[in-house]
Scaffold this motif. Sequence first.
Motif, mmCIF file in Angstrom:
data_model
loop_
_atom_site.group_PDB
_atom_site.id
_atom_site.type_symbol
_atom_site.label_atom_id
_atom_site.label_comp_id
_atom_site.label_asym_id
_atom_site.label_seq_id
_atom_site.Cartn_x
_atom_site.Cartn_y
_atom_site.Cartn_z
ATOM 1 N N PRO A 122 0.844 -1.212 0.000
ATOM 2 C CA PRO A 122 0.000 0.000 0.000
ATOM 3 C C PRO A 122 0.869 1.248 0.000
ATOM 4 N N GLU A 123 0.380 2.287 -0.646
ATOM 5 C CA GLU A 123 1.133 3.534 -0.709
ATOM 6 C C GLU A 123 1.332 4.114 0.686
ATOM 7 N N GLY A 124 2.494 4.678 0.899
ATOM 8 C CA GLY A 124 2.809 5.260 2.196
ATOM 9 C C GLY A 124 4.301 5.367 2.385
ATOM 10 N N PRO A 125 4.756 5.907 3.514
ATOM 11 C CA PRO A 125 6.187 6.117 3.750
ATOM 12 C C PRO A 125 7.013 4.833 3.675
ATOM 13 N N ALA A 126 6.496 3.737 4.239
ATOM 14 C CA ALA A 126 7.263 2.492 4.233
ATOM 15 C C ALA A 126 7.474 1.990 2.806
ATOM 16 N N ASP A 128 7.416 3.824 0.061
ATOM 17 C CA ASP A 128 8.282 4.761 -0.640
ATOM 18 C C ASP A 128 9.741 4.542 -0.272
ATOM 19 N N TYR A 129 9.988 4.348 1.034
ATOM 20 C CA TYR A 129 11.364 4.135 1.481
ATOM 21 C C TYR A 129 11.929 2.852 0.883
ATOM 22 N N GLY A 130 11.176 1.757 0.991
ATOM 23 C CA GLY A 130 11.648 0.478 0.488
ATOM 24 C C GLY A 130 11.868 0.505 -1.018
ATOM 25 N N PHE A 131 10.907 1.068 -1.745
ATOM 26 C CA PHE A 131 11.047 1.133 -3.193
ATOM 27 C C PHE A 131 12.280 1.946 -3.584
ATOM 28 N N THR A 132 12.446 3.130 -2.981
ATOM 29 C CA THR A 132 13.577 3.995 -3.334
ATOM 30 C C THR A 132 14.898 3.305 -3.050
ATOM 31 N N ARG A 133 14.993 2.662 -1.895
ATOM 32 C CA ARG A 133 16.233 1.995 -1.504
ATOM 33 C C ARG A 133 16.620 0.922 -2.509
ATOM 34 N N TYR A 134 15.685 0.040 -2.821
ATOM 35 C CA TYR A 134 16.016 -1.111 -3.667
ATOM 36 C C TYR A 134 16.016 -0.760 -5.148
ATOM 37 N N HIS A 135 15.212 0.213 -5.545
ATOM 38 C CA HIS A 135 15.227 0.642 -6.940
ATOM 39 C C HIS A 135 16.549 1.335 -7.271
ATOM 40 N N THR A 136 17.055 2.124 -6.339
ATOM 41 C CA THR A 136 18.341 2.791 -6.539
ATOM 42 C C THR A 136 19.450 1.772 -6.715
ATOM 43 N N GLU A 137 19.457 0.743 -5.886
ATOM 44 C CA GLU A 137 20.487 -0.295 -5.995
ATOM 45 C C GLU A 137 20.314 -1.113 -7.266
ATOM 46 N N THR A 138 19.075 -1.376 -7.642
ATOM 47 C CA THR A 138 18.836 -2.118 -8.879
ATOM 48 C C THR A 138 19.372 -1.346 -10.079
#
Length: 210
Positions: A122-126, A128-138
């Motif tokens: 679900p959309e929200g801070p958690a 957003d944080y998780g997506f940004t972290r792992y998308h950046t590394e990907t």
Amino acid sequence: MTIELHTWNTPNGRKISVALEEMGLDYSVHPVNISKGEQFNPEFLKFAPNNRIPAIRDPNGPDGKPATVFESGAILWYLAEKTGKFWPKDLAARVPVMEWLMWQMGGFGPMPGQVHHFLMQPEGPARDYGFTRYHTETKRLYGVLDRRLAGRDFVATEGEPSIADFAIIGWAWRHERHQVPFDDLPNVAAWYERMMARPATARGFEVSLG
């Protein structure tokens, strides 16, 4: 005799169907519906103790005895040893294949896999944080791959792909899902097109895995 491929339609499953097609091995697909928890069935756990797909059963293993193998990287390595295909004979030539296979297993799989996970939250801070972290590394890993492929047809070998290519393309196949376009990755884009143009690789993505 036919190898049993116990799997589902995932990047890790596709690594093995591609390899089996490229190696010209007879195999049968035994779907393990992970959305229904079939990976926890006691029969599957007998030869896949980490309750993850894929796993194989080979009735004609070493010394002619039945063998089972779990973990996609180990399966690729096993099939390469079994057939002698897509696996250099010389140790020095094998080193980059092993390096890039481990690179995929350790990063270029776990990281985009986490992107897929957080995209479903679900959309929200958690999220957003998780997506940004792992998308950046990907994206960083795709950059590593693009630099490696500069001036090269394949990731770790010359003239033909290796099991490292099969491992990596299983996840690159889902690049749209983990939101990494190839626009700024010309070497990855060319490699991906080159691999997908191979009839056996294409069959590995077309076969029904469930």
